[in-house]
Design a protein around this motif. Sequence first.
Motif, PDB file in Angstrom:
ATOM      1  N   LYS A  11     -63.414  -8.766  46.510  1.00 57.93           N
ATOM      2  CA  LYS A  11     -64.339  -9.864  46.269  1.00 57.93           C
ATOM      3  C   LYS A  11     -65.060  -9.742  44.942  1.00 57.93           C
ATOM      4  O   LYS A  11     -65.309 -10.729  44.255  1.00 57.93           O
ATOM      5  CB  LYS A  11     -65.371  -9.936  47.403  1.00 57.93           C
ATOM      6  CG  LYS A  11     -66.361 -11.077  47.211  1.00 57.93           C
ATOM      7  CD  LYS A  11     -67.213 -11.286  48.444  1.00 57.93           C
ATOM      8  CE  LYS A  11     -68.139 -12.475  48.248  1.00 57.93           C
ATOM      9  NZ  LYS A  11     -68.962 -12.750  49.408  1.00 57.93           N
ATOM     10  N   ASN A  48     -69.555 -12.605  53.776  1.00 59.54           N
ATOM     11  CA  ASN A  48     -68.162 -13.024  53.630  1.00 59.54           C
ATOM     12  C   ASN A  48     -67.760 -13.872  54.831  1.00 59.54           C
ATOM     13  O   ASN A  48     -68.513 -14.016  55.804  1.00 59.54           O
ATOM     14  CB  ASN A  48     -67.243 -11.806  53.497  1.00 59.54           C
ATOM     15  CG  ASN A  48     -67.316 -10.898  54.714  1.00 59.54           C
ATOM     16  OD1 ASN A  48     -66.795 -11.231  55.774  1.00 59.54           O
ATOM     17  ND2 ASN A  48     -67.965  -9.737  54.564  1.00 59.54           N
ATOM     18  N   GLU A  54     -67.644  -5.103  53.217  1.00 58.93           N
ATOM     19  CA  GLU A  54     -67.228  -5.745  51.971  1.00 58.93           C
ATOM     20  C   GLU A  54     -65.843  -6.374  52.109  1.00 58.93           C
ATOM     21  O   GLU A  54     -64.919  -5.769  52.632  1.00 58.93           O
ATOM     22  CB  GLU A  54     -67.208  -4.739  50.813  1.00 58.93           C
ATOM     23  CG  GLU A  54     -66.888  -5.402  49.470  1.00 58.93           C
ATOM     24  CD  GLU A  54     -66.940  -4.400  48.332  1.00 58.93           C
ATOM     25  OE1 GLU A  54     -67.341  -4.799  47.219  1.00 58.93           O
ATOM     26  OE2 GLU A  54     -66.597  -3.240  48.546  1.00 58.93           O
ATOM     27  N   THR A  55     -65.720  -7.624  51.640  1.00 55.40           N
ATOM     28  CA  THR A  55     -64.436  -8.289  51.593  1.00 55.40           C
ATOM     29  C   THR A  55     -63.595  -7.664  50.475  1.00 55.40           C
ATOM     30  O   THR A  55     -64.063  -7.564  49.348  1.00 55.40           O
ATOM     31  CB  THR A  55     -64.587  -9.789  51.323  1.00 55.40           C
ATOM     32  OG1 THR A  55     -65.378 -10.342  52.367  1.00 55.40           O
ATOM     33  CG2 THR A  55     -63.249 -10.486  51.299  1.00 55.40           C
TER      34      THR A  55
END
Length: 331
Positions: free
Chosen positions: A329, A208, A325-326
Motif C-alpha cells: 500500500k 484498508n 498493513e495492506t
Amino acid sequence: MNRTQKIFLTSLTLITLIALVVFMAYTVTDTQSVSSNDKLNIVTTIYPLTYLTQQIGGDYVKVTQLIPNNVEIHSWEPSVSHIMAAEDANIIFYNGADADHWLEEDILPALSTSNNNRIIIETTANLPLIPITEPHEHNGDNHSAHDHGLYDPHTWLSPYMAKQQAKNIYDTLIRVDPQHEKYYTQNWHKLEQQLEQLDNLYLNSLTNNNPNKKVIFVSHEAYGYLADRYDFTQHGAIGLSADQQPSITSLSKLINEMKEYQTYTIYFDPVYSDKYIQTIKNDVQTQTGQTVTILKLYLLLGPIDNLDYLEQMQTNLVNLQTSLETPNKNK
C-alpha cells in the motif's frame, strides 16, 4: 474502615502536615533560586500527561507525577504524600474517563480551599470518548465498581486523541502563564506536528479494505481508540483492566478466533507477564502447525526499552503493521 473514615483521617493528617510545613516556612531561610520560583508547579496523574506537559511547558514547569511509571492504573490507590503534592500544585492535569477516578474521590475532596488559584483540568473533557457497552469477564475475581467506568479510559494510546489532550494542556498553560505564551506556543506546535504526523502514518498504514486485515489479538483490550480511529477490531484475553487474569474459557475462545481468522500474531505489553500469551502461542501452533509471533504493543504508561512516549507510539505502529498493513500500500 469505610471511605468516609478514610477521607476524614487523611484530611486530618493533611491538616497536620500543612501546619508543619507552614511552621517550617517561617523558621527556615528561603534558599530557592529565582528560576525555580518562576516555574509552574504541576501535578499529573499518569506518564502520558507528564510527557505532554513537559514537552509543552519545558523550562517553565515542574511536573510531579502521582502514579509511578508502568504501574497498573486501574487498581492504584493514593497516599497522604500524593495529597500533599496536589495541595501545592498550581495546576492538576488528570486524564478523566475514569482512568484516575481516585483523584476525584480521594484527593480532591481532601485538598484545602485556601488555594483559590489552583486549577484542575480533566484533559479528556468534551472529547469523543468510547462508551463501554458490554461487560468483560472477570474470571470470578472481586473487582470494584471502578475497574470499568462508563468509557474506555485509554485515550492516550491514540495520537489523534493525545493531540486533543495536549491542546487542553497548552490552552491551560497560556491561560495561567501568559508571560511565556510564545515559548509554550512554539513547543506546542512542534508537538502538534509530531502527533499529526503519527496520526497520518497510522491512517495510511492501517486503514484498508481487506476484511482479513482488520483484526488483532491482544493480551489486554486497551486499544479501543486505535481500533476506532484506524478501522480494525481487537480481540483480547482480558478486558480493560490489565490486572485481571484470563479464564480458561477466555483463552480457549481467543485460540479458536485466531484459528478462525488465520491470524498468527498476538500482542502484549512487556510490563506484564507473558505467561498466558506463551500458552496461547503454544496451543495455536500445536493445533495449526503455524508459527505464532508474539509482538509488543505498549500501553505507554512509562519509559521502557529505552523508548519514551512518542517512540513507543512509533513502535506500536510498526508492530501493528504486521497484522494490519495492506501489502504494497505504501510502496
